[in-house]
Scaffold this motif. Structure first.
Motif, PDB file in Angstrom:
ATOM      1  N   UNK A 107       0.832  -1.208   0.000  1.00 28.66           N
ATOM      2  CA  UNK A 107       0.000   0.000   0.000  1.00 28.66           C
ATOM      3  C   UNK A 107       0.859   1.248   0.000  1.00 28.66           C
ATOM      4  N   UNK A 108       0.598   2.136   0.960  1.00 25.58           N
ATOM      5  CA  UNK A 108       1.374   3.390   0.984  1.00 25.58           C
ATOM      6  C   UNK A 108       2.687   3.234   1.747  1.00 25.58           C
ATOM      7  N   UNK A 109       3.060   2.007   2.083  1.00 21.77           N
ATOM      8  CA  UNK A 109       4.386   1.717   2.629  1.00 21.77           C
ATOM      9  C   UNK A 109       5.229   1.097   1.504  1.00 21.77           C
ATOM     10  N   UNK A 110       6.455   1.493   1.414  1.00 23.97           N
ATOM     11  CA  UNK A 110       7.372   0.793   0.504  1.00 23.97           C
ATOM     12  C   UNK A 110       7.356   1.274  -0.928  1.00 23.97           C
ATOM     13  N   UNK A 111       6.159   1.545  -1.468  1.00 22.92           N
ATOM     14  CA  UNK A 111       6.104   1.912  -2.889  1.00 22.92           C
ATOM     15  C   UNK A 111       6.884   3.185  -3.188  1.00 22.92           C
ATOM     16  N   UNK A 112       6.720   4.180  -2.302  1.00 19.72           N
ATOM     17  CA  UNK A 112       7.428   5.443  -2.514  1.00 19.72           C
ATOM     18  C   UNK A 112       8.939   5.211  -2.567  1.00 19.72           C
ATOM     19  N   UNK A 113       9.438   4.481  -1.570  1.00 17.31           N
ATOM     20  CA  UNK A 113      10.884   4.245  -1.484  1.00 17.31           C
ATOM     21  C   UNK A 113      11.395   3.436  -2.670  1.00 17.31           C
ATOM     22  N   UNK A 114      10.589   2.450  -3.079  1.00 15.91           N
ATOM     23  CA  UNK A 114      11.036   1.589  -4.182  1.00 15.91           C
ATOM     24  C   UNK A 114      11.036   2.351  -5.510  1.00 15.91           C
ATOM     25  N   UNK A 115       9.972   3.127  -5.743  1.00  9.63           N
ATOM     26  CA  UNK A 115       9.895   3.786  -7.050  1.00  9.63           C
ATOM     27  C   UNK A 115      10.868   4.968  -7.130  1.00  9.63           C
ATOM     28  N   UNK A 116      11.120   5.612  -5.994  1.00  8.30           N
ATOM     29  CA  UNK A 116      12.064   6.730  -5.955  1.00  8.30           C
ATOM     30  C   UNK A 116      13.479   6.281  -6.344  1.00  8.30           C
ATOM     31  N   UNK A 117      13.812   5.051  -6.009  1.00  9.41           N
ATOM     32  CA  UNK A 117      15.179   4.569  -6.206  1.00  9.41           C
ATOM     33  C   UNK A 117      15.296   3.531  -7.323  1.00  9.41           C
ATOM     34  N   UNK A 118      14.168   3.014  -7.764  1.00  9.97           N
ATOM     35  CA  UNK A 118      14.209   2.013  -8.834  1.00  9.97           C
ATOM     36  C   UNK A 118      14.655   0.634  -8.386  1.00  9.97           C
TER      37      UNK A 118
END
Lengths: 343, 343
Positions: free
Chosen positions: A98-109
Motif C-alpha cells: 500500500x502506501x508503505x514501501x512503494x514510494x521508497x522503491x519507485x524513488x530509487x528504482x
C-alpha cells in the motif's frame, strides 16, 4: 543432516487458508505510510474465523509492548489458560505494501535492479524499513486480537527471485511450515529481495501467495481488496469505483475458468465476447507488476485446484470467505469473486 | 539444486568484524522499552569504522520512512552517486534485548519452553514483537547514518536450538552471507525461537555471535557493553560500578588465555590465585543464561583464533576497537578487555 531436515519439512496439519491483505485494503494508499482502520476489523475477523468454540471469552491480547499514544501496555497473563482455543495453525497471512514501501522503491528504482548503484542500494534499505514497519504493525494488530502472529520477512527467510519478480529462484518454506506446526500464524509481506539476474527486485505478495499455495496446498485462498473489484455486463468489466481497471473477472454469479494452459475465462454465466475485452492497465507507481501479476497469480492458484475468493475487505462477505463458508456452496447473497478450476 | 546453493554459499569477501551491541548498552535497562542515546553514537562510530576514504561527505540517510515526533521524512536522493564508499560488506551487527523482550519472556516463561501452554505461546508472540521493534529501531538508526543495514530475525532465518539455547540445532547462515556479499550490513538479534527439545526458548545474541563467528570467520569480534566491565587486582574482580559481577576477565594489561579444553584464564599479568576466584552471578530477570553464557561464548570465539574485544560503548575506545586498530598491537592508552587465544 540439517539441510535434510529443512528440505523434507512439511506441516503435519493441512493448511486451511492463505489470506492476502491487499496493500490498499489495509493502508490509505494516497496517504504516506498511514494504516487504515480496516486493519482492526480484519484482525477481528481473522480471530473469529479461527475460533473453534462458539463461546466468546474475553480476548487476551499478545502485544505487550509500548504503543505510541497509549499510556499503558496491555499485559493480562492470568486468563490465558482459560482462553477459547484458536484454530490458528490453519492460517497464513501475506500482505501488500500500500502506501508503505512503494514510494521508497519507485524513488530509487529497486524493482529495476542494479545494487551496485548507491541510490538503488539506499532505496533497498529504505524500502525494507518501510515494509517491515508495516509488517510489525500488522503482527501487533493481530496479536492484540489474540491471534498468535509471527512476522516472517521473505528477505530474511531466504526468498530469492530470478527473471525479476516473476520466478522464485529459492524460497525455503520449511520455517513457515514449522511456525504453523507450532501453532503460530506466519505473517509474510511483499519485500525487497535479491534477484539472481538483476541483483535485486520487489517480490510482490501475490507471487509469495502463489508459491506458498503450490508448496503447502491450502484449502482456499482469500484476497481481501479495498474495493469489490468488478461489475460486469455482457460487454464491459469495471471496478466498483468505475475507474480502477478492466478485469476479466466476474462477481459470484460468473465463475472464471482456468484452462489447462494456465489461461482462464469466465464459465458461468457465459459471455461469449468477454475474451475479446481483456484489458490490463498498470498504475505508473506500481512496482510489483500491477494487475497483470495479480490476476495471473490468482489464476495459477486456481489451477492447483484451490479455490480463490476475492472479496471487499472488512465486510460481512469477507468474514464469510475467511470462515470457509463458500467451500461447498456459494450462497446467493454473497458478494465477491470466485476463481475455481473447472476441468 | 536450491538447497545445494544454500548449503555451499559463503561470502566471497572476508568478514572484518562482528559487533555485539549489548542490550544494556543501547537501551535503558531499567526503563521499559526505552532506547538509549548511545544508539546514535554507536551508529556514527560504525559508519566511521566502515568509511574507506578519509573525505567527510555529507551523510545521506537511508531511512525514508515516517518517524513519530518528526514532521518530515528525510529522503535526499540526488547525492547518492557521490557518496564516499563504505566498506560495509565487512560487518555484521548482533544486538541484545535490554529493556525490550526480557519483560515479556520472563512474564511468560518462554525460556523454559512449553508452547502447548497458552501463556507461553502468547509470551512467545509478545517477546518477538518487542525484540523485532527494537531491531527495527536499530536498523533505522544505522540507516540514518548511511549504513546499509538489513534486519534479519533469527526466527525467520530458520535458527532453531536444541538443549535450550546453548546448542544451535539448525541455522542457515547463507542468507547472512548473501546479504554481506550484496554490500549490506545484516542486523540480527536475540530472539524467541523454536527448540527441538522443549518447544521454544530464548536464543541469546551471544550464542548467535559464536555461531556466526564459527561459520564466517571474522577478523575480530567487538562486544560493546554498558560499562567497562572489570577492574582487577590480585584477589578481586569487579565491574566499573562495583556492583555488577565478578568476572574472570582482565583489562588490557591482562590477556585471558583460552585453553585447548575451552576453559580460559588470564595470562598476562599472571595472578596465581585468580582461578580460585571465579564467581558468576546471574541476574534474576536474565532469561538468556546471564554472564555464564556471555563469558563462555566469548572464550569459544577466541578459541577459533579470533580476537575478542570487550569495550565500553560510545567511547573513543569503542571506536578504536571497531576500526580494527587493536589487531596487531594493543595501544597502552586503550581501555577495554582483549580475549585472545594463546596456544
Amino acid at each position: 543432516m540439517e539441510d535434510e531436515n529443512r528440505r523434507q519439512f512439511h506441516p503435519t496439519k493441512p493448511i486451511r487458508c492463505i489470506v492476502k491483505l491487499g496493500g490498499a485494503a489495509i493502508t490509505w494508499k494516497n496517504d504516506f505510510e498511514r494504516i487504515s482502520e480496516n486493519l482492526e476489523i480484519v484482525s477481528q475477523q481473522l480471530r473469529q474465523a479461527m475460533t473453534v468454540s462458539t463461546s466468546c471469552g474475553k480476548v487476551l491480547g499478545m502485544d505487550w509492548s509500548k504503543r505510541p499514544g497509549f499510556e499503558e501496555t496491555s499485559c493480562v497473563v492470568d486468563g490465558f489458560n482459560f482462553q477459547p482455543d484458536l484454530d490458528s495453525s490453519h492460517f497464513i497471512v501475506v500482505h501488500g505494501a500500500g502506501s508503505f514501501g512503494h514510494f521508497q522503491a519507485s524513488k530509487s528504482g529497486v524493482h529495476k535492479g542494479g545494487l551496485n548503484q548507491p541510490l538503488v542500494k539506499a532505496g533497498f534499505v529504505a524500502t525494507r524499513i518501510s515494509v517491515t514497519s508495516l509488517n510489525l504493525e500488522i503482527v501487533r494488530a493481530l496479536a492484540r486480537e489474540g491471534v498468535p502472529s509471527i512476522g516472517m520477512s521473505p528477505f530474511a527467510c531466504g526468498w530469492l527471485t530470478c527473471e525479476k519478480n516473476l520466478q522464485i529462484a529459492s524460497a525455503d518454506v520449511s520455517m513457515v511450515a514449522k511456525a504453523i506446526d507450532s501453532g503460530f500464524v506466519p505473517v509474510l509481506h511483499g519485500d525487497a529481495v535479491l534477484d539472481t539476474s538483476q541483483g535485486c527486485t520487489i517480490l510482490s505478495g501475490d507471487v509469495i501467495i502463489r508459491h506458498l499455495a503450490e508448496q503447502l496446498k491450502p484449502e482456499f485462498v482469500v484476497f481481501l481488496h479495498a474495493q469489490r473489484i468488478v461489475h460486469c455486463d455482457t460487454d464491459s468489466i469495471f471496478s466498483e469505483s468505475s475507474t480502477l481497471l478492466k478485469w476479466m473477472l466476474q462477481d459470484v454469479d460468473g465463475f472464471p475458468k482456468v484452462h489447462e494452459d494456465g489461461k482462464w475465462s469466465v464459465v458461468k454465466p457465459t459471455f461469449e465476447n468477454l475474451n475479446k475485452q481483456v484489458e490490463f492497465t498498470v498504475a505508473a507507481h506500481d512496482t510489483t507488476g500491477g494487475m497483470v501479476t495479480k490476476i495471473s497469480e490468482a489464476a495459477m492458484i486456481a489451477k492447483l485446484g484451490i479455490d480463490v475468493y476475492i472479496v471487499k475487505v472488512a465486510t460481512s462477505h469477507s468474514l464469510r470467505a475467511l470462515s470457509g463458508e463458500l467451500k461447498d456452496n456459494i450462497p446467493e447473497d454473497w458478494l465477491g469473486t470466485v476463481i475455481r478450476f473447472q476441468r
